[in-house]
Scaffold this motif. Sequence first.
Motif, mmCIF file in Angstrom:
data_model
loop_
_atom_site.group_PDB
_atom_site.id
_atom_site.type_symbol
_atom_site.label_atom_id
_atom_site.label_comp_id
_atom_site.label_asym_id
_atom_site.label_seq_id
_atom_site.Cartn_x
_atom_site.Cartn_y
_atom_site.Cartn_z
ATOM 1 N N MET A 48 0.826 -1.201 0.000
ATOM 2 C CA MET A 48 0.000 0.000 0.000
ATOM 3 C C MET A 48 0.868 1.264 0.000
ATOM 4 S SD MET A 48 -3.208 -0.945 2.499
ATOM 5 C CE MET A 48 -4.007 0.618 2.091
ATOM 6 N N GLY A 51 1.992 1.679 -3.444
ATOM 7 C CA GLY A 51 0.875 2.075 -4.292
ATOM 8 C C GLY A 51 0.635 3.576 -4.265
ATOM 9 N N LEU A 53 -1.537 5.511 -2.991
ATOM 10 C CA LEU A 53 -2.897 5.989 -3.243
ATOM 11 C C LEU A 53 -3.683 6.129 -1.944
ATOM 12 C CD1 LEU A 53 -3.690 3.850 -6.418
ATOM 13 C CD2 LEU A 53 -3.402 6.332 -6.338
ATOM 14 N N ARG A 126 0.023 0.967 -9.610
ATOM 15 C CA ARG A 126 -0.224 1.442 -8.253
ATOM 16 C C ARG A 126 -1.578 0.975 -7.737
ATOM 17 N NH1 ARG A 126 0.228 7.500 -9.135
ATOM 18 N NH2 ARG A 126 -0.352 7.615 -6.919
ATOM 19 N N ILE A 127 -2.589 0.974 -8.611
ATOM 20 C CA ILE A 127 -3.905 0.459 -8.206
ATOM 21 C C ILE A 127 -3.808 -1.023 -7.875
ATOM 22 C CG2 ILE A 127 -6.235 -0.067 -9.022
ATOM 23 C CD1 ILE A 127 -6.158 2.556 -10.602
ATOM 24 N N LEU A 130 -2.281 -1.442 -4.511
ATOM 25 C CA LEU A 130 -3.246 -1.083 -3.471
ATOM 26 C C LEU A 130 -4.240 -2.209 -3.229
ATOM 27 C CD1 LEU A 130 -4.850 0.796 -1.576
ATOM 28 C CD2 LEU A 130 -5.973 1.720 -3.633
ATOM 29 N N VAL A 134 -4.642 -4.541 0.172
ATOM 30 C CA VAL A 134 -5.856 -4.629 0.996
ATOM 31 C C VAL A 134 -6.319 -6.076 1.133
ATOM 32 C CG1 VAL A 134 -8.296 -3.985 1.132
ATOM 33 C CG2 VAL A 134 -6.589 -2.274 0.480
ATOM 34 N N GLY A 194 -7.133 4.861 -1.081
ATOM 35 C CA GLY A 194 -6.733 3.611 -0.442
ATOM 36 C C GLY A 194 -7.148 3.537 1.011
ATOM 37 N N THR A 195 -7.145 4.674 1.687
ATOM 38 C CA THR A 195 -7.554 4.722 3.088
ATOM 39 C C THR A 195 -9.025 4.352 3.220
ATOM 40 O OG1 THR A 195 -5.989 6.545 3.370
ATOM 41 C CG2 THR A 195 -7.549 6.149 5.171
ATOM 42 N N TYR A 198 -9.537 0.610 2.318
ATOM 43 C CA TYR A 198 -9.102 -0.242 3.428
ATOM 44 C C TYR A 198 -10.150 -0.251 4.540
ATOM 45 C CZ TYR A 198 -6.121 -2.215 7.065
ATOM 46 O OH TYR A 198 -5.599 -3.007 8.050
#
Length: 223
Positions: A48, A51, A53, A126-127, A130, A134, A194-195, A198
């Motif tokens: 992450m 990533g 993001l 990057r996606i 991520l 997760v 990403g936050t 998650y």
Amino acid sequence: MRGRRTKTPAVALTDLGPLAQLKAGRLGRRIPQLIAGLVLYGFSLALMVRGALGLAPWDVLHYGLTLHLPITIGQAIIAMSFVVLLLWIPLREKPGVGTVANAIVVGLAADATLAVLGPVDGLIVRIALLVAGVVLNGFATALYIGSQLGRGPRDGLMTGLSRVTGRSLRLVRTALEVAVVIAGMLLGGVAGAGTILYALAIGPLAQAMLPWVIVDLDPPAAL
């Protein structure tokens, strides 16, 4: 007449003290599973980070600390783990083998992964990092919880506050994660899509995967 199928009873999580956890048997399965889960947890957090993001809520705080202190994100994870463990004292939470291992191994695994996996370019990559982070974090959470060797420092803070305040686990977890995200952002930590992903996905993922890996304990210890 067709014979009825008998369902295998679901394996349940138990709430044991530190010594009872060790006496519950199957350590040859449980300890390797615990370590694998914690290493995978640190690895997933590093994915992450690369990533870029948005980090997991607590890692927004950890990353923010690295901007003001001469430490790595793994070292920040370890340091904050022991700070959180101090908060267990008034809550009367009891650490287990897994609690102490969690405080150390996750940070070491995260730093080791980041040392090997450098920054990446390209939004698609990057996606992918991520999403992989997760999903793997959900499986890692199920692994270490399923080993039944004690809660992680942050999990214990959540359950302890829920017990003391009488509030639901969901409410306490949400309040804690909002608080650490705000604190982390004030320090310069990175929050983003990403936050949010998650926060929304980790609970359902871990819950769905936990039945695959939960270890049944010896009956005498589970009583």
